[in-house]
Write a protein that holds these residues in place. Structure first.
Motif, PDB file in Angstrom:
ATOM      1  N   ALA A  23       0.829  -1.204   0.000  1.00 49.47           N
ATOM      2  CA  ALA A  23       0.000   0.000   0.000  1.00 49.47           C
ATOM      3  C   ALA A  23       0.865   1.257   0.000  1.00 49.47           C
ATOM      4  O   ALA A  23       0.564   2.238  -0.704  1.00 49.47           O
ATOM      5  CB  ALA A  23      -0.924  -0.012   1.208  1.00 49.47           C
ATOM      6  N   ARG A  24       1.925   1.260   0.768  1.00 49.15           N
ATOM      7  CA  ARG A  24       2.822   2.419   0.795  1.00 49.15           C
ATOM      8  C   ARG A  24       3.458   2.643  -0.569  1.00 49.15           C
ATOM      9  O   ARG A  24       3.549   3.778  -1.052  1.00 49.15           O
ATOM     10  CB  ARG A  24       3.902   2.199   1.853  1.00 49.15           C
ATOM     11  N   LEU A  25       3.881   1.558  -1.229  1.00 45.40           N
ATOM     12  CA  LEU A  25       4.484   1.678  -2.547  1.00 45.40           C
ATOM     13  C   LEU A  25       3.481   2.203  -3.570  1.00 45.40           C
ATOM     14  O   LEU A  25       3.830   3.007  -4.442  1.00 45.40           O
ATOM     15  CB  LEU A  25       5.032   0.315  -2.991  1.00 45.40           C
ATOM     16  N   ILE A  26       2.231   1.766  -3.482  1.00 40.82           N
ATOM     17  CA  ILE A  26       1.205   2.254  -4.403  1.00 40.82           C
ATOM     18  C   ILE A  26       1.088   3.768  -4.310  1.00 40.82           C
ATOM     19  O   ILE A  26       1.048   4.474  -5.323  1.00 40.82           O
ATOM     20  CB  ILE A  26      -0.152   1.579  -4.099  1.00 40.82           C
ATOM     21  N   ALA A  27       1.051   4.289  -3.079  1.00 42.69           N
ATOM     22  CA  ALA A  27       0.949   5.739  -2.903  1.00 42.69           C
ATOM     23  C   ALA A  27       2.182   6.450  -3.454  1.00 42.69           C
ATOM     24  O   ALA A  27       2.066   7.490  -4.122  1.00 42.69           O
ATOM     25  CB  ALA A  27       0.765   6.061  -1.422  1.00 42.69           C
ATOM     26  N   PHE A  43      -3.818   9.303  -1.615  1.00 48.37           N
ATOM     27  CA  PHE A  43      -4.143   8.524  -0.420  1.00 48.37           C
ATOM     28  C   PHE A  43      -4.622   7.146  -0.863  1.00 48.37           C
ATOM     29  O   PHE A  43      -5.510   7.041  -1.714  1.00 48.37           O
ATOM     30  CB  PHE A  43      -5.251   9.202   0.395  1.00 48.37           C
ATOM     31  N   VAL A  44      -4.044   6.109  -0.293  1.00 46.81           N
ATOM     32  CA  VAL A  44      -4.529   4.742  -0.470  1.00 46.81           C
ATOM     33  C   VAL A  44      -5.346   4.399   0.766  1.00 46.81           C
ATOM     34  O   VAL A  44      -4.846   4.496   1.894  1.00 46.81           O
ATOM     35  CB  VAL A  44      -3.365   3.748  -0.649  1.00 46.81           C
ATOM     36  N   LEU A  45      -6.600   4.024   0.576  1.00 50.99           N
ATOM     37  CA  LEU A  45      -7.503   3.710   1.678  1.00 50.99           C
ATOM     38  C   LEU A  45      -7.895   2.239   1.622  1.00 50.99           C
ATOM     39  O   LEU A  45      -8.366   1.757   0.586  1.00 50.99           O
ATOM     40  CB  LEU A  45      -8.768   4.571   1.602  1.00 50.99           C
ATOM     41  N   LEU A  46      -7.691   1.525   2.724  1.00 49.73           N
ATOM     42  CA  LEU A  46      -8.069   0.119   2.822  1.00 49.73           C
ATOM     43  C   LEU A  46      -8.857  -0.089   4.113  1.00 49.73           C
ATOM     44  O   LEU A  46      -8.526   0.513   5.143  1.00 49.73           O
ATOM     45  CB  LEU A  46      -6.832  -0.786   2.832  1.00 49.73           C
ATOM     46  N   PRO A  47      -9.889  -0.932   4.080  1.00 50.15           N
ATOM     47  CA  PRO A  47     -10.655  -1.178   5.306  1.00 50.15           C
ATOM     48  C   PRO A  47      -9.818  -1.946   6.313  1.00 50.15           C
ATOM     49  O   PRO A  47      -8.994  -2.788   5.950  1.00 50.15           O
ATOM     50  CB  PRO A  47     -11.840  -2.009   4.824  1.00 50.15           C
ATOM     51  N   TRP A 102      -4.849   4.256   6.091  1.00 47.38           N
ATOM     52  CA  TRP A 102      -4.446   5.079   4.952  1.00 47.38           C
ATOM     53  C   TRP A 102      -2.925   5.202   4.852  1.00 47.38           C
ATOM     54  O   TRP A 102      -2.210   5.151   5.838  1.00 47.38           O
ATOM     55  CB  TRP A 102      -5.075   6.482   5.027  1.00 47.38           C
ATOM     56  N   TRP A 103      -2.481   5.366   3.621  1.00 48.43           N
ATOM     57  CA  TRP A 103      -1.083   5.645   3.292  1.00 48.43           C
ATOM     58  C   TRP A 103      -1.092   6.816   2.321  1.00 48.43           C
ATOM     59  O   TRP A 103      -1.890   6.824   1.365  1.00 48.43           O
ATOM     60  CB  TRP A 103      -0.415   4.449   2.636  1.00 48.43           C
ATOM     61  N   SER A 104      -0.233   7.795   2.513  1.00 48.42           N
ATOM     62  CA  SER A 104      -0.249   8.974   1.658  1.00 48.42           C
ATOM     63  C   SER A 104       1.135   9.271   1.116  1.00 48.42           C
ATOM     64  O   SER A 104       2.161   8.901   1.707  1.00 48.42           O
ATOM     65  CB  SER A 104      -0.768  10.192   2.423  1.00 48.42           C
ATOM     66  N   SER A 105       1.160   9.959  -0.019  1.00 46.29           N
ATOM     67  CA  SER A 105       2.405  10.423  -0.624  1.00 46.29           C
ATOM     68  C   SER A 105       2.092  11.676  -1.413  1.00 46.29           C
ATOM     69  O   SER A 105       1.025  11.789  -2.018  1.00 46.29           O
ATOM     70  CB  SER A 105       3.006   9.345  -1.535  1.00 46.29           C
ATOM     71  N   GLY A 106       3.023  12.618  -1.396  1.00 42.52           N
ATOM     72  CA  GLY A 106       2.812  13.863  -2.120  1.00 42.52           C
ATOM     73  C   GLY A 106       3.973  14.797  -1.929  1.00 42.52           C
ATOM     74  O   GLY A 106       5.122  14.369  -1.813  1.00 42.52           O
ATOM     75  N   ALA A 107       3.673  16.108  -1.885  1.00 37.45           N
ATOM     76  CA  ALA A 107       4.732  17.096  -1.774  1.00 37.45           C
ATOM     77  C   ALA A 107       5.444  17.016  -0.427  1.00 37.45           C
ATOM     78  O   ALA A 107       6.617  17.373  -0.313  1.00 37.45           O
ATOM     79  CB  ALA A 107       4.150  18.500  -1.976  1.00 37.45           C
ATOM     80  N   GLY A 108       4.750  16.570   0.623  1.00 43.14           N
ATOM     81  CA  GLY A 108       5.357  16.448   1.940  1.00 43.14           C
ATOM     82  C   GLY A 108       5.814  15.034   2.217  1.00 43.14           C
ATOM     83  O   GLY A 108       5.820  14.168   1.328  1.00 43.14           O
ATOM     84  N   GLY A 122       2.819   9.539   4.665  1.00 46.97           N
ATOM     85  CA  GLY A 122       2.121   9.344   5.926  1.00 46.97           C
ATOM     86  C   GLY A 122       1.415   8.012   5.993  1.00 46.97           C
ATOM     87  O   GLY A 122       1.237   7.323   4.979  1.00 46.97           O
ATOM     88  N   HIS A 123       1.006   7.660   7.211  1.00 47.36           N
ATOM     89  CA  HIS A 123       0.303   6.397   7.428  1.00 47.36           C
ATOM     90  C   HIS A 123      -0.484   6.509   8.718  1.00 47.36           C
ATOM     91  O   HIS A 123      -0.022   7.107   9.697  1.00 47.36           O
ATOM     92  CB  HIS A 123       1.292   5.231   7.521  1.00 47.36           C
ATOM     93  N   GLY A 124      -1.694   5.965   8.732  1.00 47.72           N
ATOM     94  CA  GLY A 124      -2.488   6.008   9.940  1.00 47.72           C
ATOM     95  C   GLY A 124      -3.839   5.355   9.748  1.00 47.72           C
ATOM     96  O   GLY A 124      -4.068   4.660   8.744  1.00 47.72           O
ATOM     97  N   ARG A 125      -4.741   5.600  10.702  1.00 41.44           N
ATOM     98  CA  ARG A 125      -6.099   5.066  10.629  1.00 41.44           C
ATOM     99  C   ARG A 125      -7.092   6.193  10.898  1.00 41.44           C
ATOM    100  O   ARG A 125      -6.812   7.098  11.694  1.00 41.44           O
ATOM    101  CB  ARG A 125      -6.300   3.937  11.639  1.00 41.44           C
ATOM    102  N   ILE A 126      -8.235   6.123  10.226  1.00 42.10           N
ATOM    103  CA  ILE A 126      -9.277   7.127  10.383  1.00 42.10           C
ATOM    104  C   ILE A 126     -10.615   6.415  10.498  1.00 42.10           C
ATOM    105  O   ILE A 126     -10.753   5.246  10.130  1.00 42.10           O
ATOM    106  CB  ILE A 126      -9.309   8.116   9.208  1.00 42.10           C
ATOM    107  N   ARG A 127     -11.612   7.164  11.006  1.00 45.79           N
ATOM    108  CA  ARG A 127     -12.959   6.603  11.060  1.00 45.79           C
ATOM    109  C   ARG A 127     -13.493   6.444   9.638  1.00 45.79           C
ATOM    110  O   ARG A 127     -13.172   7.214   8.729  1.00 45.79           O
ATOM    111  CB  ARG A 127     -13.871   7.531  11.856  1.00 45.79           C
ATOM    112  N   ARG A 128     -14.299   5.439   9.439  1.00 42.00           N
ATOM    113  CA  ARG A 128     -14.913   5.206   8.131  1.00 42.00           C
ATOM    114  C   ARG A 128     -16.104   6.144   7.964  1.00 42.00           C
ATOM    115  O   ARG A 128     -16.949   6.263   8.855  1.00 42.00           O
ATOM    116  CB  ARG A 128     -15.353   3.746   8.014  1.00 42.00           C
ATOM    117  N   VAL A 129     -16.160   6.827   6.811  1.00 46.63           N
ATOM    118  CA  VAL A 129     -17.239   7.771   6.546  1.00 46.63           C
ATOM    119  C   VAL A 129     -18.479   6.995   6.101  1.00 46.63           C
ATOM    120  O   VAL A 129     -18.383   6.119   5.233  1.00 46.63           O
ATOM    121  CB  VAL A 129     -16.824   8.781   5.461  1.00 46.63           C
TER     122      VAL A 129
END
Length: 511
Positions: free
Chosen positions: A125-129, A141-145, A153-159, A162-169
């Motif tokens: 997932a990190r590599l995908i981002a 952002f790559v989002l997986l349940p 979530w895993w993120s990649s961009g200008a900064g 990142g990696h973490g967990r969030i509530r499901r919308v």
């Protein structure tokens, strides 16, 4: 006749290219791709016209990805670059076609092997981002349940990534996102409304505030629920082909995640199998010391066809067994588990070693296995002056006894292979160990170890006796350590079959 231009490396005899900086600057200035030249310390020393135009007076950010690839950050956007090694440790960073239009096929051809080599859910997932940004968008952002109704979530961009967990919308608050998570058909890029972005937790929503477009796609029909969120502030890298590039990448990413899930299940099954097959530490028996060398052949499982067991009985004696299942690998390990568990149950109701071997022989033949086994098993019991070791053998190498007073003896216990014939016959013998004497049970992985330089030459019985004769008078742990050292020296870096060695020492009695 058509005249063809000579390749760039084909110089006329005696010709040399100029080395002065002015020549190279003039040549690189004509290149339409942005080129940045860095010194060995990593400082930017020069940029061609396209590079200066892209940087717009700001200092570019350089991010290494591999030795030959990286990303150049300008205006808050990271763009992929090739890194060319120059003499003296200098580098030339060249952006792909000015960070402009590339073919989706080229991008997918580069990303495919990297995705295929990914391992584990987190790493994949990190590599995908990281691969998707900045080729497909400025923030990804790559989002997986995950558990408890949350998204990982895993993120990649200008900064920084990142990696973490969030509530499901809830689906009613983000129907487009919910549709991507539930999709089972091929990936399809869909625009995410601003209201759905606002409904996301702030750690995600804040990264997309300044983006002109946020899109989402599923991972396709791979039984991988999840989505890729892609935010873009500038013109798409692939122009009108951007949706095709995103959908092709999402399909490949879904395959990589499905493979990671499969590998995880296989590893879990392997660990579970190993835990049931791996021998336990020997039981504690008064008057006896046990020392081991257990080294399966290299393979997927950490167990093999050789095995041992030392199980304590209620009367204070011990049941011991060392065996070797024909073959190696998973099939041999499975039969090893069957034999060990059968003997662990049988020895509770039967003490006679010959009877145990006969029952095991019948069990293997009735089970229809085409594999056979060699075993030596029996009882270790403390007596007034040491240990009595009673052993029965089924085609196994003869036990050896190291007498503390000097010499190595072979215990003659004839017997046929186990699991081959219903007419198999087994014998039993008892040997007495005085304090300091050691009985050694071993498998043929020791004597059949192949020489590191001459593979046809085996360690053999003669070398084994020589090593053991030099160990007479030493404690069991030292005998096993010296034998292990000798065999490993013989093997070098070459592979070997399964090895199991059990040393039984008559220990001093507690006062």
């Amino acid at each position: 006749m058509v005249s063809r231009p000579a390749p760039a490396s084909a110089l006329p005899p005696g010709a040399e290219l100029p080395e002065h900086a002015g020549f190279w600057r003039a040549a690189l200035d004509a290149v339409r791709d942005p080129v940045f030249v860095r010194d060995p310390a990593g400082a930017l020393r020069w940029a061609n016209t396209a590079g200066e135009r892209l940087a717009a007076g700001a200092a570019p950010e350089f991010v290494n990805v591999t030795e030959t690839t990286g990303k150049v950050g300008t205006g808050g956007v990271l763009r992929p670059a090739r890194i060319g090694a120059l003499p003296g440790g200098w580098q030339a960073w060249t952006l792909h076609e000015g960070g402009g239009r590339r073919r989706p096929e080229d991008f997918l051809a580069e990303a495919g092997p990297k995705l295929a080599a990914a391992r584990g859910r987190h790493g994949t997932a990190r590599l995908i981002a990281e691969l998707a940004a900045p080729a497909l968008g400025d923030w990804v952002f790559v989002l997986l349940p995950t558990t408890r109704g949350r998204w990982e979530w895993w993120s990649s961009g200008a900064g920084p990534p990142g990696h973490g967990r969030i509530r499901r919308v809830p689906a009613q608050a983000a129907p487009v996102l919910a549709g991507a998570f539930a999709a089972t058909s091929r990936p399809e890029v869909r625009a995410v409304p601003g209201s759905e972005i606002d409904a996301l937790p702030s750690v995600v929503a804040e990264q997309f505030q300044a983006h002109s477009e946020v899109s989402v796609t599923s991972f396709g029909g791979h039984d991988v629920p999840g989505a890729i969120l892609i935010g873009r502030r500038s013109e798409p890298v692939f122009g009108s082909a951007q949706p095709r590039a995103i959908e092709g990448f999402a399909e490949a990413a879904g395959t990589a995640l499905a493979n990671a899930h499969r590998f995880a299940l296989q590893e879990e099954a392997t660990r579970g199998l190993e835990s049931t097959l791996r021998p336990s530490p020997p039981a504690q028996v008064e008057g006896a010391n046990f020392d081991l060398w257990y080294e399966p052949a290299a393979g997927v499982l950490g167990v093999g066809g050789d095995f041992y067991d030392v199980l304590r009985r209620e009367d204070g004696s011990a049941f011991v067994v060392v065996g070797d299942i024909c073959g190696k690998g998973a099939e041999a390990a499975a039969l090893t588990g069957r034999v060990r568990h059968s003997l662990a149950a049988l020895h509770l109701v039967e003490r006679d070693g010959r009877t145990l071997l006969r029952l095991l022989n019948e069990l293997l033949i009735a089970g229809g296995s085409n594999r056979f086994a060699t075993l030596v098993l029996g009882s270790v019991a403390a007596v007034e002056s040491g240990l009595d070791v009673t052993l029965a053998s089924g085609g196994h190498p003869a036990p050896l006894v190291l007498r503390r007073g000097g010499g190595v003896e072979e215990v003659s216990v004839p017997g046929t292979l186990v699991g081959i014939s219903a007419q198999a016959r087994f014998a039993e013998a008892t040997t007495h160990l005085d304090e300091g004497d050691i009985c050694l049970l071993y498998t043929d992985g020791v004597t059949e170890a192949r020489n590191r330089t001459e593979s046809t030459e085996l360690f053999g019985d003669e070398r084994l006796f020589t090593v053991l004769e030099s160990c007479v008078g030493l404690p069991a742990h030292e005998v096993v350590a010296r034998l292990r050292e000798a065999v490993r020296e013989w093997l070098g870096n070459s592979g070997h079959d399964d090895i199991a060695v059990l040393a039984i020492e008559a220990a001093p009695r507690a006062e």
